[in-house]
Design an enzyme around this catalytic site. Structure first.
Site, PDB file in Angstrom:
ATOM      1  N   SER A 128       1.141  -1.464  -0.009  1.00 35.30           N
ATOM      2  CA  SER A 128       0.048   0.170   0.003  1.00 35.30           C
ATOM      3  C   SER A 128       0.916   1.502  -0.029  1.00 35.30           C
ATOM      4  CB  SER A 128      -1.185  -0.146   1.411  1.00 35.30           C
ATOM      5  OG  SER A 128      -1.830   1.493   1.351  1.00 35.30           O
ATOM      6  N   TYR A 153      -2.767   0.135  10.147  1.00 37.91           N
ATOM      7  CA  TYR A 153      -2.966  -1.071   8.830  1.00 37.91           C
ATOM      8  C   TYR A 153      -1.828  -0.749   7.898  1.00 37.91           C
ATOM      9  CZ  TYR A 153      -3.590  -1.275   3.384  1.00 37.91           C
ATOM     10  OH  TYR A 153      -3.779  -2.283   2.939  1.00 37.91           O
TER      11      TYR A 153
END
Length: 322
Positions: A128, A153
């Site tokens: 990501s 995350y």
């Protein structure tokens, strides 16, 4: 080629599976249909895959990557040659309130996947843009430190990258980690800004605009992302260790307010805004340097945000029967 795709019912996963089927690959689809997401949407994506030309080469397995023995049995039974790992708990905000689920799926699940993938020709996995964290100079390059994540995350995704490097060094497992930048398009995640904005505009509801719309995102259309994934899959890394990280983004950040303005224009309506402060854990701006992906694969994202928004709106109106 036999390709195992985890998260096959997910947004990116079902596009990647469709591309692989279109060119004649055998696709072993894996997904646990996690109820933390929109299960009806996931089933609709699977139905779409099962209706495509070449769908006879697609099989679906309701397996959770956190279940190591079940995943191992699937690998032994299906014998994939290459793997695309897209299954994950996603979302920066939710990770702050329920981090354990992110740890289980994104870290423990990835560990099980690495163990099962020993001996495959190439493992491509989703990372990501959020891993870049605080203090990264724009545009973001893959050689940036990425050691100050702003969300749990992001920390789980950075942990995956480090584990993949270790398996490349110790086991010789070829891995490519793809740092996705704000993927959007038809069949997209309903919790992300593009779909939230679109639905609110159509229903005439106020839109919560975090950071007052000044935050920038490198919006990247899912068709470009799926093409990038398949091109990377076809080109395993050859270094020592056989490991690499690649940005998948357009390299042209757009403010949330400008993205919303495009939606307004295509829908011929005006939004009612509720300006709010930026949320903790979110980057103020994401901006990919896509040159490494282009150098490695010859591919660069091509779909402009203007064209991508037009495609998204057309799909949404068609789905709504409008």
């Amino acid at each position: 080629m036999r390709v195992l795709v985890t998260g096959a019912a997910g947004f990116i996963g079902h596009y990647v599976s469709a591309r692989l089927l279109a060119r004649g690959d055998v696709v072993i689809g894996v997904d646990n249909l996690d109820p933390s997401g929109d299960v009806a949407l996931k089933r609709a994506r699977l139905a779409r895959l099962q209706g495509l030309p070449g769908a006879e080469a697609f099989t679906f397995h309701a397996v959770d990557v956190t279940d190591g023995p079940e995943l191992r049995a699937l690998f032994e039974r299906e014998r994939p040659e290459r793997v695309v790992h897209l299954a994950a708990r996603v979302g920066v905000r939710a990770a702050g309130t329920s981090p354990r689920g992110y740890l289980d799926t994104n870290v423990t699940g990835f560990f099980h996947l690495l163990e099962c993938a020993r001996g495959v020709e190439h493992l491509v996995y989703a990372s990501s843009s959020s891993v870049y964290g605080a203090g990264t100079s724009a545009p973001f390059r893959e050689d940036a430190a990425a050691d100050r994540p702003l969300s749990f995350y992001a920390a789980t995704k950075r942990a995956d990258e480090l584990m993949a490097h270790t398996y490349g060094h110790l086991q010789g497992l070829p891995t490519s980690g793809l740092r996705f930048f704000t993927v959007y398009g038809p069949w997209g995640r309903p919790d992300m800004a593009p779909m939230l904005f679109l639905r609110a505009l159509r229903e005439g509801r106020p839109i919560d605009l975090y950071g007052e719309g000044r935050m920038q995102r490198d919006f990247t259309h899912v068709d470009d992302v799926a093409e990038a994934v398949v091109r990377v899959l076809d080109r395993p890394p050859t270094g020592a260790p056989p490991y690499r990280l690649l940005n998948v983004g357009r390299g042209e950040p757009v403010t949330l307010r400008d993205f919303l303005s495009l939606l307004e224009r295509h829908l011929r309506t005006r939004a009612t805004l509720n300006p709010l402060p930026a949320q903790p854990g979110e980057l103020e701006s994401t901006w990919a340097d896509p040159s490494a992906l282009e150098r490695e694969t010859g591919f660069r994202a091509r779909i402009s945000v203007e064209d991508g928004v037009a495609r998204l709106v057309a799909w949404y109106l068609q789905q709504s029967g409008l």
